[in-house]
Design a protein around this motif. Structure first.
Motif, PDB file in Angstrom:
ATOM      1  N   THR A  61       0.827  -1.201   0.000  1.00 20.90           N
ATOM      2  CA  THR A  61       0.000   0.000   0.000  1.00 20.90           C
ATOM      3  C   THR A  61       0.865   1.257   0.000  1.00 20.90           C
ATOM      4  O   THR A  61       0.623   2.202  -0.766  1.00 20.90           O
ATOM      5  CB  THR A  61      -0.923   0.018   1.234  1.00 20.90           C
ATOM      6  OG1 THR A  61      -1.796  -1.114   1.182  1.00 20.90           O
ATOM      7  CG2 THR A  61      -1.753   1.283   1.289  1.00 20.90           C
ATOM      8  N   GLN A  86      -7.819   6.141  12.400  1.00 20.63           N
ATOM      9  CA  GLN A  86      -8.743   5.917  11.284  1.00 20.63           C
ATOM     10  C   GLN A  86      -8.269   4.764  10.399  1.00 20.63           C
ATOM     11  O   GLN A  86      -9.075   3.914   9.996  1.00 20.63           O
ATOM     12  CB  GLN A  86      -8.859   7.192  10.444  1.00 20.63           C
ATOM     13  CG  GLN A  86      -9.560   8.342  11.136  1.00 20.63           C
ATOM     14  CD  GLN A  86      -9.637   9.571  10.232  1.00 20.63           C
ATOM     15  OE1 GLN A  86     -10.205   9.508   9.137  1.00 20.63           O
ATOM     16  NE2 GLN A  86      -9.059  10.671  10.685  1.00 20.63           N
ATOM     17  N   VAL A  87      -6.980   4.717  10.100  1.00 21.71           N
ATOM     18  CA  VAL A  87      -6.449   3.648   9.251  1.00 21.71           C
ATOM     19  C   VAL A  87      -6.625   2.292   9.938  1.00 21.71           C
ATOM     20  O   VAL A  87      -7.043   1.311   9.317  1.00 21.71           O
ATOM     21  CB  VAL A  87      -4.961   3.897   8.925  1.00 21.71           C
ATOM     22  CG1 VAL A  87      -4.360   2.707   8.182  1.00 21.71           C
ATOM     23  CG2 VAL A  87      -4.806   5.166   8.088  1.00 21.71           C
ATOM     24  N   THR A  90     -10.167   0.880   9.725  1.00 22.32           N
ATOM     25  CA  THR A  90     -10.729   0.639   8.404  1.00 22.32           C
ATOM     26  C   THR A  90     -10.683  -0.850   8.082  1.00 22.32           C
ATOM     27  O   THR A  90      -9.621  -1.468   8.132  1.00 22.32           O
ATOM     28  CB  THR A  90      -9.951   1.423   7.333  1.00 22.32           C
ATOM     29  OG1 THR A  90      -9.995   2.817   7.648  1.00 22.32           O
ATOM     30  CG2 THR A  90     -10.525   1.195   5.953  1.00 22.32           C
ATOM     31  N   SER A  91     -11.833  -1.419   7.765  1.00 19.18           N
ATOM     32  CA  SER A  91     -11.890  -2.847   7.465  1.00 19.18           C
ATOM     33  C   SER A  91     -13.005  -3.120   6.467  1.00 19.18           C
ATOM     34  O   SER A  91     -13.780  -2.231   6.125  1.00 19.18           O
ATOM     35  CB  SER A  91     -12.128  -3.659   8.738  1.00 19.18           C
ATOM     36  OG  SER A  91     -13.362  -3.301   9.341  1.00 19.18           O
ATOM     37  N   GLY A  92     -13.083  -4.367   6.028  1.00 18.96           N
ATOM     38  CA  GLY A  92     -14.147  -4.755   5.104  1.00 18.96           C
ATOM     39  C   GLY A  92     -13.808  -4.489   3.653  1.00 18.96           C
ATOM     40  O   GLY A  92     -12.679  -4.126   3.293  1.00 18.96           O
ATOM     41  N   LYS A  93     -14.785  -4.684   2.801  1.00 15.45           N
ATOM     42  CA  LYS A  93     -14.597  -4.510   1.367  1.00 15.45           C
ATOM     43  C   LYS A  93     -14.166  -3.087   1.040  1.00 15.45           C
ATOM     44  O   LYS A  93     -14.743  -2.120   1.528  1.00 15.45           O
ATOM     45  CB  LYS A  93     -15.908  -4.842   0.643  1.00 15.45           C
ATOM     46  CG  LYS A  93     -15.774  -4.844  -0.870  1.00 15.45           C
ATOM     47  CD  LYS A  93     -17.091  -5.256  -1.516  1.00 15.45           C
ATOM     48  CE  LYS A  93     -16.952  -5.248  -3.046  1.00 15.45           C
ATOM     49  NZ  LYS A  93     -18.234  -5.658  -3.696  1.00 15.45           N
ATOM     50  N   SER A  95     -11.381  -1.715   1.947  1.00 14.47           N
ATOM     51  CA  SER A  95     -10.587  -1.104   3.016  1.00 14.47           C
ATOM     52  C   SER A  95      -9.185  -0.731   2.553  1.00 14.47           C
ATOM     53  O   SER A  95      -8.632   0.274   3.008  1.00 14.47           O
ATOM     54  CB  SER A  95     -10.514  -2.029   4.227  1.00 14.47           C
ATOM     55  OG  SER A  95      -9.941  -3.273   3.877  1.00 14.47           O
ATOM     56  N   THR A  96      -8.607  -1.522   1.658  1.00 14.57           N
ATOM     57  CA  THR A  96      -7.252  -1.215   1.180  1.00 14.57           C
ATOM     58  C   THR A  96      -7.219   0.147   0.498  1.00 14.57           C
ATOM     59  O   THR A  96      -6.319   0.960   0.734  1.00 14.57           O
ATOM     60  CB  THR A  96      -6.758  -2.307   0.207  1.00 14.57           C
ATOM     61  OG1 THR A  96      -6.734  -3.561   0.883  1.00 14.57           O
ATOM     62  CG2 THR A  96      -5.367  -1.977  -0.308  1.00 14.57           C
ATOM     63  N   GLN A  97      -8.224   0.416  -0.338  1.00 11.49           N
ATOM     64  CA  GLN A  97      -8.259   1.702  -1.033  1.00 11.49           C
ATOM     65  C   GLN A  97      -8.539   2.832  -0.054  1.00 11.49           C
ATOM     66  O   GLN A  97      -7.957   3.922  -0.166  1.00 11.49           O
ATOM     67  CB  GLN A  97      -9.330   1.674  -2.118  1.00 11.49           C
ATOM     68  CG  GLN A  97      -9.366   2.930  -2.976  1.00 11.49           C
ATOM     69  CD  GLN A  97      -8.032   3.204  -3.659  1.00 11.49           C
ATOM     70  OE1 GLN A  97      -7.472   2.330  -4.307  1.00 11.49           O
ATOM     71  NE2 GLN A  97      -7.504   4.418  -3.489  1.00 11.49           N
ATOM     72  N   ARG A  98      -9.412   2.596   0.936  1.00 14.14           N
ATOM     73  CA  ARG A  98      -9.708   3.651   1.913  1.00 14.14           C
ATOM     74  C   ARG A  98      -8.463   3.984   2.742  1.00 14.14           C
ATOM     75  O   ARG A  98      -8.211   5.155   3.055  1.00 14.14           O
ATOM     76  CB  ARG A  98     -10.862   3.217   2.814  1.00 14.14           C
ATOM     77  CG  ARG A  98     -12.213   3.220   2.105  1.00 14.14           C
ATOM     78  CD  ARG A  98     -13.383   3.205   3.090  1.00 14.14           C
ATOM     79  NE  ARG A  98     -13.406   2.009   3.924  1.00 14.14           N
ATOM     80  CZ  ARG A  98     -13.959   0.855   3.543  1.00 14.14           C
ATOM     81  NH1 ARG A  98     -14.501   0.738   2.344  1.00 14.14           N
ATOM     82  NH2 ARG A  98     -13.972  -0.186   4.355  1.00 14.14           N
ATOM     83  N   ARG A  99      -7.700   2.968   3.113  1.00 21.71           N
ATOM     84  CA  ARG A  99      -6.444   3.235   3.836  1.00 21.71           C
ATOM     85  C   ARG A  99      -5.503   4.056   2.974  1.00 21.71           C
ATOM     86  O   ARG A  99      -4.858   5.001   3.451  1.00 21.71           O
ATOM     87  CB  ARG A  99      -5.771   1.919   4.241  1.00 21.71           C
ATOM     88  CG  ARG A  99      -6.473   1.131   5.321  1.00 21.71           C
ATOM     89  CD  ARG A  99      -5.581   0.016   5.833  1.00 21.71           C
ATOM     90  NE  ARG A  99      -6.334  -0.947   6.614  1.00 21.71           N
ATOM     91  CZ  ARG A  99      -6.753  -2.118   6.165  1.00 21.71           C
ATOM     92  NH1 ARG A  99      -6.466  -2.483   4.927  1.00 21.71           N
ATOM     93  NH2 ARG A  99      -7.451  -2.931   6.935  1.00 21.71           N
TER      94      ARG A  99
END
Length: 503
Positions: A61, A86-87, A90-93, A95-99
């Protein structure tokens, strides 16, 4: 306070070898903080261990984020702490992009030094466990409390950032309020290497001599039917070891905290390879390979904390609650009996013996030499700094290891030698894959890695040498095993390596 002030303080600490200068720089920063959240966050940042733990942002990432740096500092300590919260949450579908989006927004506001610090913080490169000792002294100096009180509170809480805030807000009284809490792990007491069995017996006086098992350290907590089991790094493994949980529930008590070892045994009672024991810690269901516990200390029993009692009294409690599971050994043996125990331990396939002063209280880390370990051969726990690509049969594998000893004052590990001996084909394949995952610089010949892997090295001794920065070199070093159960903060120091010099 600005995040840039934390970054510049970290740089100043890294640039000096002086422990006093490190403590002065850290304590000066801590004194300027008034918000309790700032104290906790800054303390955590400076020892490379965010309050939030691992936040789920890996190399993949982070390497995908390329943004220009800010010209001027803008981030505050609390901005960065909020970002990590916040990072981490962050979980679930998706989550990688949100992080990645959260990190991108923060890095856009960061200067070049701040970006570099953040990336190293998130990837573990700042994690210098040795710096915890320096920071402990800095907390004491900043808030004018005894260093011993800070160390004890840190031992009991397991969280240096929490300890720092309590020292700021409540002083010595707040630190004294920390107690052993059944269900919350405490930092373990460690042993120092002894020159010989004879020297340990002579130095410590009245002692207990026990087997030093080739197993994995465990800390067991029970309150009623609730059981928690932790590793030496305070990682909970309760779900992985149901047979140990059942054994603890069967002890004749209501509440207890035990310190000990666990290992897998062959049918003849000899220990199975250490790696097989450690493999159980990653399991989620019971396996055929069962673990057997051996306890050597009792820290709490039925509502009474025993930490400050002498070991002699703690062993009475241990015998009362877990006598059948005590580690083999003897109280106050004479020299002949102690030698007999050492020979017996070695014959049974174990590492050696532990010699412990019966008047010693329980104190985290290697505080003094009241616990000493005696082995028939010299071994050191060192940090892997790099590895060289092999030749001939080892072509295509990372082979020759660059080894470093821990700097007790919080600096980077000090290189003391190399070795390619003792590496099996299985270890070669494993470390080649593992090192490339933590590589910081991959050259044609040498791959530099993040200093986070501890390896146990057997050696014939050390000698004076100008070849390495520590002024010493290992003699006939060979790999015994990797130690995934140990943090870099538990590796042997350069002072301990130098202590093996002849004369």
């Amino acid at each position: 306070m600005r995040f840039a002030d934390v970054v510049s303080t970290s740089a100043a600490v890294a640039e000096t070898r002086s422990r006093l200068a490190k403590v002065a720089a850290l304590s000066e920063l801590l004194r300027q903080l008034e918000d309790p959240h700032e104290v906790e966050a800054a303390t955590a940042f400076l020892v490379g261990l965010p309050r939030q733990g691992k936040v789920g942002a890996g190399w993949r990432t982070l390497l995908s984020i390329e943004v220009p740096a800010a010209a001027e500092p803008d981030l505050t300590i609390l901005d960065v702490d909020d970002l990590l919260t916040q990072v981490a949450g962050t979980s679930g579908k998706g989550s990688t992009q949100r992080r990645a989006d959260l990190l991108t927004a923060a890095l856009t506001r960061a200067t070049v030094p701040e970006q570099d610090f953040l990336l190293r913080l998130l990837t573990g490169e700042l994690r210098q466990g040795a710096l915890e000792g320096v920071m402990t002294d800095a907390v004491a100096a900043a808030f004018e409390v005894p260093a011993d009180a800070v160390r004890r509170a840190f031992m009991l809480s397991g969280r240096l950032h929490t300890t720092a805030e309590q020292a700021r807000s409540g002083g010595a009284a707040a630190l004294a309020a920390f107690g052993l809490e059944v269900g919350r792990p405490i930092r373990p007491m460690l042993a120092s290497p002894a020159e010989s069995l004879e020297s340990a017996l002579s130095e410590l006086g009245a002692v207990t001599v026990e087997y030093k098992l080739d197993g994995a350290r465990i800390q067991v907590h029970r309150n009623g039917s609730e059981v928690h089991i932790y590793t030496r790094t305070l990682r909970e493994i309760t779900a992985s070891v149901p047979e140990l949980v059942a054994q603890v529930r069967g002890l004749p008590c209501e509440s207890v905290v035990l310190d000990g070892e666990t290992l897998a045994l062959n049918d003849d009672g000899r220990p199975r390879p250490f790696q097989e024991t450690m493999s159980r810690f990653g399991a989620t269901i019971s396996r055929e390979l069962l673990l057997r516990p051996y306890y050597f200390d009792c820290l709490h029993l039925d509502g009474k904390d025993l930490l400050d009692l002498p070991l002699r009294d703690r062993l009475v409690a241990l015998e009362q609650v877990a006598g059948p599971f005590r580690i083999p050994g003897a109280m106050e043996p004479d020299a002949d009996k102690a030698a007999e125990i050492a020979a017996s331990a070695h014959a049974a396939g174990h590492e050696g013996v532990m010699v412990k002063a019966l008047d010693s209280v329980y104190a985290a880390g290697r505080r003094g030499k009241s616990w000493q370990k005696v082995k028939p051969v010299h071994t050191l726990d060192l940090v892997v700094l790099a590895a060289e690509w092999g030749h001939g049969r080892r072509r295509g594998y990372l082979s020759n290891l660059h080894l470093g000893a821990r700097d007790p004052d919080g600096g980077p590990p000090v290189m003391v030698g190399k070795t390619f001996k003792g590496l099996t084909d299985e270890l070669l394949a494993w470390q080649t894959k593992a090192f490339q995952a933590i590589a910081t610089d991959s050259g044609d010949w040498v791959v530099q890695v993040r200093p986070e892997m501890v390896v146990e090295i057997e050696l014939d001794g050390v000698q004076v040498s100008p070849r390495y920065p520590g002024g010493v070199a290992l003699r006939f070093a060979r790999v015994l095993r990797y130690r995934p159960d140990k943090e870099v903060s538990e590796a042997d120091t350069i002072d301990q390596v130098r202590a093996l010099l002849p004369g």
